[in-house]
Design a protein around this motif. Structure first.
Motif, PDB file in Angstrom:
ATOM      1  N   PRO A 153      -6.650  -0.656  -1.637  1.00 46.21           N
ATOM      2  CA  PRO A 153      -7.092  -2.009  -1.997  1.00 46.21           C
ATOM      3  C   PRO A 153      -8.200  -2.517  -1.067  1.00 46.21           C
ATOM      4  O   PRO A 153      -9.148  -3.151  -1.524  1.00 46.21           O
ATOM      5  CB  PRO A 153      -5.811  -2.847  -1.871  1.00 46.21           C
ATOM      6  N   ALA A 154      -8.106  -2.193   0.220  1.00 46.60           N
ATOM      7  CA  ALA A 154      -9.142  -2.631   1.173  1.00 46.60           C
ATOM      8  C   ALA A 154     -10.486  -1.981   0.847  1.00 46.60           C
ATOM      9  O   ALA A 154     -11.539  -2.638   0.916  1.00 46.60           O
ATOM     10  CB  ALA A 154      -8.716  -2.296   2.604  1.00 46.60           C
ATOM     11  N   GLU A 155     -10.476  -0.702   0.477  1.00 44.37           N
ATOM     12  CA  GLU A 155     -11.716  -0.026   0.091  1.00 44.37           C
ATOM     13  C   GLU A 155     -12.280  -0.631  -1.190  1.00 44.37           C
ATOM     14  O   GLU A 155     -13.497  -0.744  -1.347  1.00 44.37           O
ATOM     15  CB  GLU A 155     -11.473   1.480  -0.099  1.00 44.37           C
ATOM     16  N   SER A 180     -10.351 -10.696  -3.667  1.00 43.13           N
ATOM     17  CA  SER A 180      -9.427 -10.874  -2.546  1.00 43.13           C
ATOM     18  C   SER A 180      -8.563  -9.624  -2.405  1.00 43.13           C
ATOM     19  O   SER A 180      -8.408  -8.853  -3.357  1.00 43.13           O
ATOM     20  CB  SER A 180      -8.538 -12.100  -2.782  1.00 43.13           C
ATOM     21  N   ILE A 181      -7.973  -9.440  -1.249  1.00 38.04           N
ATOM     22  CA  ILE A 181      -7.099  -8.294  -1.031  1.00 38.04           C
ATOM     23  C   ILE A 181      -5.896  -8.370  -1.976  1.00 38.04           C
ATOM     24  O   ILE A 181      -5.460  -7.352  -2.518  1.00 38.04           O
ATOM     25  CB  ILE A 181      -6.667  -8.147   0.453  1.00 38.04           C
ATOM     26  N   GLY A 213       2.723   5.273  -7.730  1.00 34.34           N
ATOM     27  CA  GLY A 213       3.372   4.288  -6.869  1.00 34.34           C
ATOM     28  C   GLY A 213       3.001   4.359  -5.403  1.00 34.34           C
ATOM     29  O   GLY A 213       3.705   3.801  -4.558  1.00 34.34           O
ATOM     30  N   ASP A 214       1.862   4.990  -5.076  1.00 34.22           N
ATOM     31  CA  ASP A 214       1.487   5.102  -3.657  1.00 34.22           C
ATOM     32  C   ASP A 214       0.636   3.932  -3.158  1.00 34.22           C
ATOM     33  O   ASP A 214       0.256   3.878  -1.997  1.00 34.22           O
ATOM     34  CB  ASP A 214       0.787   6.429  -3.375  1.00 34.22           C
ATOM     35  N   GLY A 215       0.333   2.971  -4.047  1.00 32.96           N
ATOM     36  CA  GLY A 215      -0.431   1.796  -3.645  1.00 32.96           C
ATOM     37  C   GLY A 215      -1.925   2.057  -3.491  1.00 32.96           C
ATOM     38  O   GLY A 215      -2.647   1.243  -2.919  1.00 32.96           O
ATOM     39  N   MET A 216      -2.368   3.208  -4.011  1.00 31.59           N
ATOM     40  CA  MET A 216      -3.784   3.570  -3.929  1.00 31.59           C
ATOM     41  C   MET A 216      -4.214   4.160  -5.264  1.00 31.59           C
ATOM     42  O   MET A 216      -3.379   4.516  -6.088  1.00 31.59           O
ATOM     43  CB  MET A 216      -3.995   4.559  -2.782  1.00 31.59           C
ATOM     44  N   LEU A 217      -5.543   4.261  -5.460  1.00 34.37           N
ATOM     45  CA  LEU A 217      -6.075   4.811  -6.699  1.00 34.37           C
ATOM     46  C   LEU A 217      -6.497   6.261  -6.500  1.00 34.37           C
ATOM     47  O   LEU A 217      -7.358   6.551  -5.664  1.00 34.37           O
ATOM     48  CB  LEU A 217      -7.296   4.018  -7.165  1.00 34.37           C
TER      49      LEU A 217
END
Length: 142
Positions: free
Chosen positions: A25-27, A40-41, A55-59
Motif C-alpha cells: 500500500p505504501a508503494e 491516502s494509506i 491475503g498477504d496485504g500486497m499486490l
C-alpha cells in the motif's frame, strides 16, 4: 483500450519500488503521487484488499493486472453511460426513436423516425421498442 502484458509488467515494476515482486500500500501511495494523484494509506490498503486473493496485504503481478483491468472496465462503463445519456435526452432512462433521431441529426446524420425505429429494433432485446442502457451497451460492444 486494453493494456498489453508488457505494459502491465512495466507499470508494475515502476510501482514495485523495492523490487520484491509485490506492491505494498505504501508503494501504491508513492506511485500515485508520482503521477499527480493523491491516495491516502487507508485508501491504498482498501484498494489492495479489494483484489488481494492470497491475503498477504500486497499486490502480486496478477492481482495488479486484475486491478488495472477492473479500472479499465469501469472507465469504459462510465464512457458508455455518458454516451447513453446523450442519446437518451428525454429523461426516461431509455433511447427512443425520437431521441435517437434528434441526436443523429445533431451529429449530421439525418434519419427519419421509421429508420431510427428500425435501428433500435436490431438491439432491442426485450422487444419494448426502446433501448435500455444494457441494450445500448450490447450494441456498442457489437
Amino acid at each position: 483500450m486494453a493494456s498489453t502484458p508488457k505494459t502491465f509488467s512495466k507499470v508494475f515494476n515502476r510501482f514495485d519500488v523495492n523490487g520484491d515482486g509485490k506492491i505494498s500500500p505504501a508503494e501504491l501511495v508513492e506511485a500515485m503521487q508520482t503521477i499527480g494523484q493523491q491516495l491516502s494509506i487507508k485508501d491504498a490498503e482498501a484498494v489492495v484488499e479489494s483484489v488481494d486473493s492470497d491475503g498477504d496485504g500486497m499486490l502480486s503481478m496478477e492481482e495488479f493486472k486484475k486491478l488495472m483491468e477492473e479500472g479499465e472496465d469501469a472507465g469504459e462503463e462510465r464512457e458508455l453511460r455518458e454516451a447513453f445519456e446523450m442519446y437518451e435526452m428525454e429523461g426516461e432512462g431509455c433511447i427512443t426513436a425520437k431521441s435517437l433521431k434528434r441526436m443523429l441529426s445533431r451529429l449530421g446524420s439525418s434519419r427519419n423516425v421509421e429508420e431510427c425505429t428500425a435501428m433500435i429494433r436490431q438491439f432491442d432485446l426485450n422487444g419494448d421498442g426502446v433501448l435500455s442502457f444494457e441494450e445500448f451497451k450490447a450494441m456498442m460492444m457489437a
